[in-house]
Every structure is written in structure tokens, then in C-alpha cells.
Design an enzyme around this catalytic site. Sequence first.
Site, PDB file in Angstrom:
ATOM      1  N   SER A 158     -20.320  -8.720  65.911  1.00 13.79           N
ATOM      2  CA  SER A 158     -19.045  -8.776  66.582  1.00 13.79           C
ATOM      3  C   SER A 158     -18.133  -8.028  65.456  1.00 13.79           C
ATOM      4  CB  SER A 158     -18.441 -10.121  67.282  1.00 13.79           C
ATOM      5  OG  SER A 158     -19.605 -10.754  68.041  1.00 13.79           O
TER       6      SER A 158
HETATM    7  N1  SAH Z   1     -22.700 -13.960  66.761  1.00  7.40           N
HETATM    8  C1  SAH Z   1     -23.398 -12.968  66.109  1.00  7.40           C
HETATM    9  C2  SAH Z   1     -23.351 -11.833  67.443  1.00  7.40           C
HETATM   10  C3  SAH Z   1     -24.461 -12.014  68.251  1.00  7.40           C
HETATM   11  S1  SAH Z   1     -24.590 -10.661  69.525  1.00  7.40           S
HETATM   12  C4  SAH Z   1     -22.940 -12.249  64.979  1.00  7.40           C
HETATM   13  O1  SAH Z   1     -22.350 -12.798  64.216  1.00  7.40           O
HETATM   14  O2  SAH Z   1     -23.758 -11.339  64.265  1.00  7.40           O
HETATM   15  C5  SAH Z   1     -25.220 -11.716  70.643  1.00  7.40           C
HETATM   16  C6  SAH Z   1     -26.711 -12.263  70.236  1.00  7.40           C
HETATM   17  O3  SAH Z   1     -27.042 -13.179  71.397  1.00  7.40           O
HETATM   18  C7  SAH Z   1     -27.898 -11.435  70.053  1.00  7.40           C
HETATM   19  O4  SAH Z   1     -28.381 -11.510  68.838  1.00  7.40           O
HETATM   20  C8  SAH Z   1     -28.728 -11.680  71.338  1.00  7.40           C
HETATM   21  O5  SAH Z   1     -30.067 -11.536  70.971  1.00  7.40           O
HETATM   22  C9  SAH Z   1     -28.392 -13.356  71.234  1.00  7.40           C
HETATM   23  N2  SAH Z   1     -28.907 -13.583  72.957  1.00  7.40           N
HETATM   24  C10 SAH Z   1     -28.793 -13.254  74.016  1.00  7.40           C
HETATM   25  N3  SAH Z   1     -29.155 -14.160  75.032  1.00  7.40           N
HETATM   26  C11 SAH Z   1     -29.425 -15.256  74.363  1.00  7.40           C
HETATM   27  C12 SAH Z   1     -30.095 -16.443  74.591  1.00  7.40           C
HETATM   28  N4  SAH Z   1     -30.095 -16.898  76.047  1.00  7.40           N
HETATM   29  N5  SAH Z   1     -30.226 -17.391  73.743  1.00  7.40           N
HETATM   30  C13 SAH Z   1     -29.840 -17.132  72.445  1.00  7.40           C
HETATM   31  N6  SAH Z   1     -29.432 -15.865  71.868  1.00  7.40           N
HETATM   32  C14 SAH Z   1     -29.447 -15.048  73.114  1.00  7.40           C
END
Ligand code: SAH
Length: 215
Positions: A63
Site C-alpha cells: 500500500s
Molecule cells: N498490508 C500489505 C498490503 C497487502 S495487499 C503490505 O503492507 O504490503 C493485500 C494482501 O491481502 C495481498 O497480499 C493478498 O494476497 C492478501 N489477501 C487477499 N485475500 C486474503 C484473505 N482472505 N486472507 C489473507 N490474505 C488475503
Amino acid sequence: MVEDERYKEERQRMIDRLRGLGVRKEVLEAMKRVKRHLFVPPELRDQAYGDYPLPIGDGQTISAPHMVAMMCDYLDLEKGDRVLEIGAGSGYHAAVIAELIGKNGCVYTVERLPSLVEYSRRNLRAAGYMNVMVVLGDGSLGLPEHAPFDRICVTCAAPDVPPPLIEQLKTGGKMVIPIGRYIQVLYLVEKKNGIEKRSKNEVVFVPLIGRFGFR
Ligand code: SAH
């Protein structure tokens, strides 16, 4: 190291730009301590301190710094908090949370993609965060074995608030969660006697895929 000095200057400039957001100074101080360049792919390190999302593989993104700052500010994190994050991704947001809750707090972050579980674990270890646990699984189910949580931070967009997350939030606890498929709005959810849900900003996140997410 010369490189470290250069990144430090870039990080300071990032913080100076983020001041306009009006978030609490603790949040900016925490972000000043986290080496964001250790959480992006090596070939993108020179862009690590720009205020935009970057690809981290598997179609996912880290993000933008202003989004991390705003979500941490809304959550009102306190020292010693027990925090659940959904979507570990790069591990960066979890590291900022870890800085805010201090050594006596802990972060559990759930990630559904094995490659990113490994990636975030590696990044967090390299950056020295020992109180962040990355767990492989469907975060829309929460993490009942480690509940209840003081704070929950959802970093992917859900169709609605997953009921297990409400259950696993302490009374008096807070959660931030982006809701919507195309137009997404960031909500601050507070669990008091009932559930209070306030809309904040329009945002863009990758979808939450899972039992209480999109399929
Ligand atoms: N917080 C992260 C940004 C993550 S982007 C950072 O600081 O880099 C969102 C993430 O959510 C992705 O890696 C995606 O694979 C994950 N995601 C999507 N659905 C999910 C679920 N049901 N459970 C766990 N992770 C999930």
C-alpha cells in the site's frame, strides 16, 4: 553504509510530505523508523519512498505510505495492543503497527498466498521485527486461536465486514476495513455495546478473496 544514509534521507522526505495528512505524530515517528526499502522487490528499491503502491508479485501490492499512515491513525494503536492484520503482503504495514504497539504488543498477520507468506516473513526478519507472526490462511475467518484482538486492520477490500472479525474484536476494540468491489470506502468499525461503523475515505485495494470475501 552509504546506501542506508541515502534511504534515510528519502525516508525523511517521505515523512515531511506525509505531514500534510494531519495524522498523529506517533504514526509518522513509527514510519520514520521502518525501512520501507527492505519491503519492496530489490529492483524497485529506488522507488520505495514514493507515495504510491508498488507491485510485490502475484498481482499484489504494498500500500501507499499515506494509506498506511491514515489506517494506523484511525486505529489509535496503543502500546501493548494485540493486533490482527488481514493481508500480510510485503509485511510493511505490520512493521509500522509493530513500531506503534511496542515490544509488549504483538501482530498476527494472515496472508492467503504462500509466496507472500514467505516474502513477508523474510522482509520482517531482515528488518528485525520479532513480534510479528505471519500466518498462512483465509483472513476472512480471522484467527480464532489467537483472539480476541484490540485492533484489526484489513488491507484488502471485502464485500462487507466478515462476521468472524466482529466476533474476534474485543469490546472497546477498533477495526479499519475497505468495503466494496469497484468503489471502495474505508470504514472505521468500533465495537461498543453495538457495532458503530463510520465511513472515512474512498480507497483502492486488491480484493479480499475467501469465505467471507469475494470468491
Ligand atoms: N498490508 C500489505 C498490503 C497487502 S495487499 C503490505 O503492507 O504490503 C493485500 C494482501 O491481502 C495481498 O497480499 C493478498 O494476497 C492478501 N489477501 C487477499 N485475500 C486474503 C484473505 N482472505 N486472507 C489473507 N490474505 C488475503
